[in-house]
Design an enzyme around this catalytic site. Structure first.
Site, PDB file in Angstrom:
ATOM      1  N   PHE A  32       0.861  -1.033   0.012  1.00 24.04           N
ATOM      2  CA  PHE A  32       0.052  -0.007   0.018  1.00 24.04           C
ATOM      3  C   PHE A  32       0.871   1.195  -0.052  1.00 24.04           C
ATOM      4  O   PHE A  32       0.394   2.238   0.465  1.00 24.04           O
ATOM      5  CB  PHE A  32      -1.027   0.150   1.292  1.00 24.04           C
ATOM      6  CG  PHE A  32      -1.867  -1.321   1.434  1.00 24.04           C
ATOM      7  CD1 PHE A  32      -2.753  -1.769   0.376  1.00 24.04           C
ATOM      8  CD2 PHE A  32      -1.407  -2.104   2.359  1.00 24.04           C
ATOM      9  CE1 PHE A  32      -3.412  -2.793   0.411  1.00 24.04           C
ATOM     10  CE2 PHE A  32      -2.146  -3.250   2.174  1.00 24.04           C
ATOM     11  CZ  PHE A  32      -3.061  -3.618   1.538  1.00 24.04           C
ATOM     12  N   GLY A  69      -0.093  -9.219  -3.688  1.00 28.79           N
ATOM     13  CA  GLY A  69      -1.454  -9.787  -3.160  1.00 28.79           C
ATOM     14  C   GLY A  69      -2.368  -9.231  -4.335  1.00 28.79           C
ATOM     15  O   GLY A  69      -3.500  -9.592  -4.201  1.00 28.79           O
ATOM     16  N   LYS A  82     -11.901 -10.716 -11.353  1.00 30.32           N
ATOM     17  CA  LYS A  82     -12.063 -11.168 -10.112  1.00 30.32           C
ATOM     18  C   LYS A  82     -10.875 -10.452  -9.355  1.00 30.32           C
ATOM     19  O   LYS A  82     -11.206  -9.553  -8.094  1.00 30.32           O
ATOM     20  CB  LYS A  82     -11.789 -12.708  -9.946  1.00 30.32           C
ATOM     21  CG  LYS A  82     -11.672 -13.273  -8.428  1.00 30.32           C
ATOM     22  CD  LYS A  82     -11.438 -14.816  -8.476  1.00 30.32           C
ATOM     23  CE  LYS A  82     -12.479 -15.587  -7.832  1.00 30.32           C
ATOM     24  NZ  LYS A  82     -12.288 -17.041  -8.197  1.00 30.32           N
ATOM     25  N   THR A  83      -9.643 -10.230  -9.686  1.00 26.89           N
ATOM     26  CA  THR A  83      -8.708  -9.714  -8.829  1.00 26.89           C
ATOM     27  C   THR A  83      -8.913  -8.232  -8.796  1.00 26.89           C
ATOM     28  O   THR A  83      -8.546  -7.373  -7.974  1.00 26.89           O
ATOM     29  CB  THR A  83      -7.153 -10.118  -9.078  1.00 26.89           C
ATOM     30  OG1 THR A  83      -7.146  -9.872 -10.394  1.00 26.89           O
ATOM     31  CG2 THR A  83      -6.762 -11.514  -8.997  1.00 26.89           C
ATOM     32  N   GLN A 140      -9.040  -5.616  -5.559  1.00 27.38           N
ATOM     33  CA  GLN A 140      -8.443  -4.738  -5.318  1.00 27.38           C
ATOM     34  C   GLN A 140      -9.334  -3.218  -5.177  1.00 27.38           C
ATOM     35  O   GLN A 140      -9.026  -2.782  -4.288  1.00 27.38           O
ATOM     36  CB  GLN A 140      -7.399  -4.419  -6.323  1.00 27.38           C
ATOM     37  CG  GLN A 140      -6.108  -3.936  -5.957  1.00 27.38           C
ATOM     38  CD  GLN A 140      -4.998  -3.963  -6.764  1.00 27.38           C
ATOM     39  OE1 GLN A 140      -5.240  -4.522  -8.010  1.00 27.38           O
ATOM     40  NE2 GLN A 140      -3.992  -3.479  -6.616  1.00 27.38           N
ATOM     41  N   GLY A 180      -5.200   1.538 -14.745  1.00 26.45           N
ATOM     42  CA  GLY A 180      -4.521   1.350 -13.288  1.00 26.45           C
ATOM     43  C   GLY A 180      -5.921   1.401 -12.362  1.00 26.45           C
ATOM     44  O   GLY A 180      -6.723   2.372 -12.273  1.00 26.45           O
ATOM     45  N   GLU A 228      -5.262   1.963  -6.714  1.00 31.41           N
ATOM     46  CA  GLU A 228      -5.595   3.032  -5.798  1.00 31.41           C
ATOM     47  C   GLU A 228      -6.827   3.773  -5.695  1.00 31.41           C
ATOM     48  O   GLU A 228      -7.398   4.276  -4.663  1.00 31.41           O
ATOM     49  CB  GLU A 228      -4.381   4.128  -5.723  1.00 31.41           C
ATOM     50  CG  GLU A 228      -3.134   3.468  -5.523  1.00 31.41           C
ATOM     51  CD  GLU A 228      -2.049   4.395  -5.885  1.00 31.41           C
ATOM     52  OE1 GLU A 228      -1.386   5.106  -4.844  1.00 31.41           O
ATOM     53  OE2 GLU A 228      -1.501   4.376  -6.964  1.00 31.41           O
TER      54      GLU A 228
END
Lengths: 331, 750
Positions: B268, B495, B646-647, B651, B714, B717
């Protein structure tokens, strides 16, 4: 963590002898608080007397309707027990609102009574704390004290007792049984924990060599209609800002029985006796609840970071009594 | 018995094959599919090894001794009691530690220095710059002995006056000078004048507290010297940055340093820079000649790893009666350390979100004697969107206008602050879809008008926004005659499913099944990857991987025609063909960087590229106690193309969880008298627990950005942005109370 001697006595007599012989010995129950404090260097026992093998694990019904709880009963077992859930629902709720399932599976009843404060300055060896080091001063009073006391605090200490279980025990007139080489004695829970005064490092009436063997709950019909309400900074796994254990019995609109205790507000679980007196015989109304809360909280004093807890306690008392009145007890 | 060197050699490169993937893909493209992460089984079955889990014969353990004063000099140590703890090997202080070089200044050509956590040359100086700075290291045969002895080292200080209270330093804030990527001050028109005459306006002050990193894996390092060769196991966001940094600090060539980091237990931003624990483990290994491991305690993370700066922000908005903004003023003060840190760019979203004709953005800094702040998920934009988006809600209220309508009325055609073109922006679509899916029309605008039993119910929205970045990445891709593909890149897996995404991309690019692709990553012996930061890793690697696959296809087609690429190879009698993108030589790297930066700046002058989204939330507030529970969430995002459904959703969801913590409960308590962090534990620093998190519905529009490789913008964040504002706005809708100071704890609602 520094090295220490570890003994595992076969019976209560041997356990109390072991501690009587070693002035820096400590009893080990579930270890959920002691081991933490040892890691932090706050507790530094030379000998750890592991009592978890002792036969103090029973929950028994007493003649007359009370319950005797062995000191080594795990918190989760106690909360799940039928007698507790039906006769003292506030106790089951209080336990389940504390810590996490993993911790409750380890923590014992006796150990829960002896939890030490979560004051941030008590936990930091670099800070001044009269409880950790008598005479050092109190950094919390002018520092962070959101969790600090609004009742019974002193210039020397503003710490609170962190237990949820004890708040219910205080409301239920529990009695603590303790044994030492000198014999067995019984200490009412209401007088078990001490207010800080000038000696905040002395937290209970228990002598260093006394082992808690049981907690007894007297029969209490009113306790069947009871709840525990915990208010905190997240939904779970946080200590109480304010908690309320309340039992209420109402006949023909008037309060005929009441038990009320507060957590998160003092160095001991706070039995709200003045509020109880005000409520007995009064009409079971929101107004009476508010009036009783105000009487109990009249001597409360806040610091800049925790003064809100006075208002929060008032509101939580009223809300919890209202909930018992309208929805009954919970198990 | 094997020596440390042998043990190092036994460390296999991590690839997905350590946990062979279950067949998941039917025929056809896999990009966009919800493929299970390739490292999932390794993690859930305990096979995945993290930095503190590599065995070495003769391994010693290190523990830090932290300063208890904020500023001054160490005048002496009493180590007698500590040294007497059985198993202690040595106690390193500035009086006896080997030398280490101070960090050189960061420039465009020494990437390893952009990750300087602090400029302190630990144990090479008697100076103390913050309360908690490491001043000694104990090395012992066991972890327990090291930690016990560390607690027994007594340190004497000569203290000097320290500045540690951010709140009282506001008046001494100094305007930030800025650079092409981060402006200190930006203006369009005369915002102050326009604000003064605006028919409707709000002028608000917001504060956000300092926040700390709490990755599930506390920072850990295992360091082994073999002569001048160094092997480091470390959970890091930048393998290549760490390698370059360590080489510079310890005076060895980069080629002598190997960084192994196949798994990172959450980062992070907190594992981007190089902090004291890493440097001092390497130093301790050099001093003792033993392999050394240091695992920071949770408290150690708080004392040595920077977090998010606190902020004080002013947002002043002027509008016409129809809601069109006439003035937008956003100023912010944030803190840095005297020995490092960076400006948390809180005003940045206000340059991009609303079509105001007059805009003023100004950022000022306060320097403090505290642990320097650092990157934390969406630096600037997380706290900045809180202030801007809460102010917009308040303006909507004042205008008697729906907050979504107000936002859409001010949706810009070009980037508001400078008129540049957006490469892509589907915020209108995100709101339109989200409002329908969330049931926004059911909201009755009057505060306190919605109830569920005793609970007060509130609904709030806010805009999410995060700028897009790219770095260089070196990649090789190899196709074998048996049809298998090997992708090699020193990328970082923290992760988020980074290797899984690249395997999907390679599979489609070469027309092979997903299961045929292996990805090697997490090791500095691999082609140099980008750092995993700025939500840029996946797109940066994808750009190079696509180029490498292109090259590979051309190479294979030169060998013959007809059938699959593997069949051509087989017919040509070739075992495999490989293609590479990016140079591994020093000169080649510099040339590549220069070319990349030139192109990046050219691109940056032309386009504004960013992801955006709409955060919808519903809260319940207890009218007695002020307790707040988030009861529903929907995030609709425009993040370009999504590689793995899925990922990606995980996130984005994780970002929202982090935002809920920021909104409601997280706060680092820095004692204003001592500069000491007083809640360095998960018991007292309240990250959300499961019970705080409602079901989180994630939707993304999946429209590729036309200017980015594969259309990626992206998404690491953006999830956290806008969250705190959406909650604050919902709390107002439920209670009628505006809370301008995070976190929104219950006492603020009593």
């Amino acid at each position: 963590m520094r090295s220490f001697a570890y003994v595992r006595p076969p019976d209560v007599a041997a356990a109390v002898r072991a501690v009587a012989a070693e002035p820096d010995a400590k009893f080990l129950g579930g270890g959920t608080n002691l081991v933490d404090l040892m890691r932090e260097g706050i507790e530094r026992p030379g000998t750890v007397v592991d009592v978890t093998g002792l036969p103090l694990q029973q929950i028994e019904e007493l003649p007359g309707g009370g319950v005797r709880i062995g000191a080594l009963v795990r918190n989760s077992s106690l909360a799940a027990h039928r007698l507790i859930r039906t006769r003292y629902p506030m106790l089951a709720q209080a336990i389940l609102s504390g810590a996490s399932a993993q911790l409750r599976n380890m923590a014992t009843v006796g150990g829960n009574l002896l939890q030490r404060t979560r004051c941030l300055y008590f936990y930091d060896g670099a800070a001044a704390c009269n409880k950790r080091e008598p005479g050092a001063g109190c950094a919390a009073r002018d520092g962070f004290h959101r969790g600090g006391a609004i009742l019974g605090a002193s210039g020397a200490c503003v710490a609170t007792h962190p237990s949820d279980m004890c708040v219910a025990l205080a409301a239920l007139d529990a009695v603590v049984e303790a044994e030492s080489v000198r014999g067995v004695r019984r200490i009412p829970l209401a007088g078990f924990h001490r207010l800080p005064g000038d000696t905040p490092h002395i937290e209970t009436e228990l002598a260093a060599d006394e082992l808690i063997t049981a907690v007894e709950l007297p029969a209490s019909p009113v306790a069947a209609h009871s709840r525990y309400r915990k208010v905190r900074d997240r939904a779970s796994y946080a200590f109480a800002l304010v908690s309320v254990a309340a039992a209420l019995e109402v006949r023909h609109g008037a309060v005929t029985g009441v038990r009320l205790a507060l957590g998160g507000v003092a160095a001991k679980p706070w039995r709200a006796s003045k509020a109880e007196q005000a409520l007995l015989g009064a009409p079971a109304t929101e107004e009476s609840f508010r009036h009783a809360a105000e009487i109990e909280l009249a001597p409360a004093e806040g610091l800049p970071g925790n003064a809100f807890k006075i208002e929060l306690a008032r509101r939580t008392i009223v809300a919890t009594l209202r909930q018992v009145l309208t929805q009954g007890g919970a198990a | 018995m094997t020596g440390p060197r042998d043990a190092t050699n036994q460390n296999q490169l991590m690839t997905q094959m350590e946990s062979p993937p279950r067949p998941q893909s039917a025929a056809g493209p896999v990009v966009g599919k919800p493929i299970d992460r390739v490292d999932g089984q390794a993690k859930t079955s305990g096979q995945a090894r993290f930095a503190a889990e590599y065995p070495y014969p003769g391994l010693a353990y290190a523990a830090l001794v932290h300063s208890t004063v904020a500023r001054g000099r160490v005048t002496g140590f009493d180590v007698a009691e500590a040294a007497a703890v059985p198993g202690v090997l040595t106690i390193l202080t500035h009086e006896n530690a080997p030398s280490m070089k101070p960090p050189p200044r960061a420039t465009l050509t020494n990437g390893g220095m952009i990750v300087t956590g602090t400029t302190v040359n630990y144990l090479n100086t008697d100076e103390v710059h913050w309360n908690g700075q490491p001043v000694a290291v104990v090395v012992a045969e066991t972890l327990e002995a090291a930690r016990e002895a560390a607690g027994l080292v007594r340190v004497a200080y000569r203290e000097s006056q320290a500045t540690v209270d951010f709140a009282t330093e506001e008046e001494h804030a100094v305007p930030l000078k800025g650079n092409p990527l981060q402006r200190g001050t930006a203006r369009k028109g005369d915002a102050e004048a326009a604000f003064r005459v605006a028919p409707v306006s709000v002028d608000l002050r917001f504060t956000t507290p300092p926040l700390n990193h709490n990755a599930i894996e506390p920072h850990a390092t295992t360091a082994v010297w073999d002569g001048d060769r160094l092997t480091v196991h470390e959970g890091t966001q930048g393998i290549a940055w760490l390698r370059a940094h360590l080489a510079a600090r310890f005076g060895v060539p980069e080629a002598s340093v190997r960084v192994i980091s196949p798994f990172v237990g959450g980062a992070f931003g907190g594992k981007g820079p190089v902090w004291a624990g890493t440097l001092l483990t390497v130093l301790a290994a050099r001093a003792t000649g033993r392999p050394v491991r240091m695992m920071l305690t949770r408290e150690g993370v708080y004392r040595t790893v920077g977090g998010r700066s606190p902020s004080i922000q002013r947002v002043a908005l002027g509008a016409a009666a129809d809601g069109r903004l006439t003035a937008l003023i956003h100023t912010g003060v944030t803190g840095t350390g005297r020995v490092g840190g960076l400006p948390e760019a809180v005003t940045s979203p206000s340059g991009h979100l609303y079509a105001a004709p007059n805009i003023l953005l100004r950022h000022s800094l306060v320097e403090l004697d505290l642990l320097p702040n650092t990157f934390m998920r969406a630096p600037g934009e997380a706290p900045g969107t809180f202030a801007l988006e809460a102010a917009m809600d308040e303006l909507a209220d004042k205008l008697g206008m729906d907050p979504i309508t107000l936002r859409m009325r001010n949706e810009p055609e070009t980037n508001p602050i400078d008129g540049k073109r957006f490469s892509h922006r589907l915020l209108r679509e995100a709101y339109a879809y989200g409002a329908q899916r969330f049931g926004w029309a059911d909201r009755t605008p009057e505060p306190g008008s919605m109830r569920d039993g005793r609970w007060l119910v509130g609904m709030g929205v806010a805009t999410a926004h995060h700028g897009t970045m790219r770095f260089t990445a070196n990649v090789t891709v190899r196709l074998s005659a048996d049809g298998s593909v090997l992708v090699r890149c020193g990328l970082q897996e923290m992760g988020m499913g980074a290797a899984t995404a690249q395997a999907q991309i390679a599979a489609d690019a070469l027309g092979v099944p997903f299961e045929a692709v292996r990805v090697e990553y997490g090791d500095s012996t691999l082609p140099t990857g980008p750092g995993a930061g700025a939500s840029a890793q996946t797109v940066s690697v994808a750009a190079s991987l696509l180029a490498a696959c292109d090259k590979l296809r051309r190479k294979v087609r030169a060998l013959g025609e007809g059938g699959s690429l593997a069949e051509i190879l087989a017919r040509a009698g070739r075992d495999h063909v490989e293609a590479a993108v990016g140079s591994q030589t020093r000169l080649g790297t510099l040339a590549g960087q220069a070319k990349f930066i030139a192109k990046f700046l050219r691109d940056h002058r032309r386009w504004v590229k960013a992801g955006c989204g709409a955060q919808f939330c519903e809260v319940r507030v207890d009218p007695d106690t002020g307790e707040i529970r988030v009861s529903r969430w929907l995030g609709v995002f425009d993040v370009g193309k999504v590689i793995n459904a899925k990922t990606a959703a995980s996130q984005l969801r994780g970002g929202i969880v982090m935002g809920i913590g920021m909104a409601l409960s997280e706060e680092t308590l820095v004692d204003p008298r001592t500069g000491r962090i007083m809640n360095p534990s998960l018991a007292e620093y309240h990250v959300p627990v499961h019970a705080d998190i409602p079901p989180i519905d994630i939707h993304y529009l999946d429209e590729p950005d036309p200017t980015m490789p594969l259309g990626l913008l992206g998404l690491g964040e953006i999830g956290v942005t806008g969250v705190a504002a959406a909650i604050a706005n919902a709390v107002h809708h439920a209670t009628g109370k505006r809370v301008h100071d995070l976190p929104i704890t219950l006492d603020k609602l009593l």
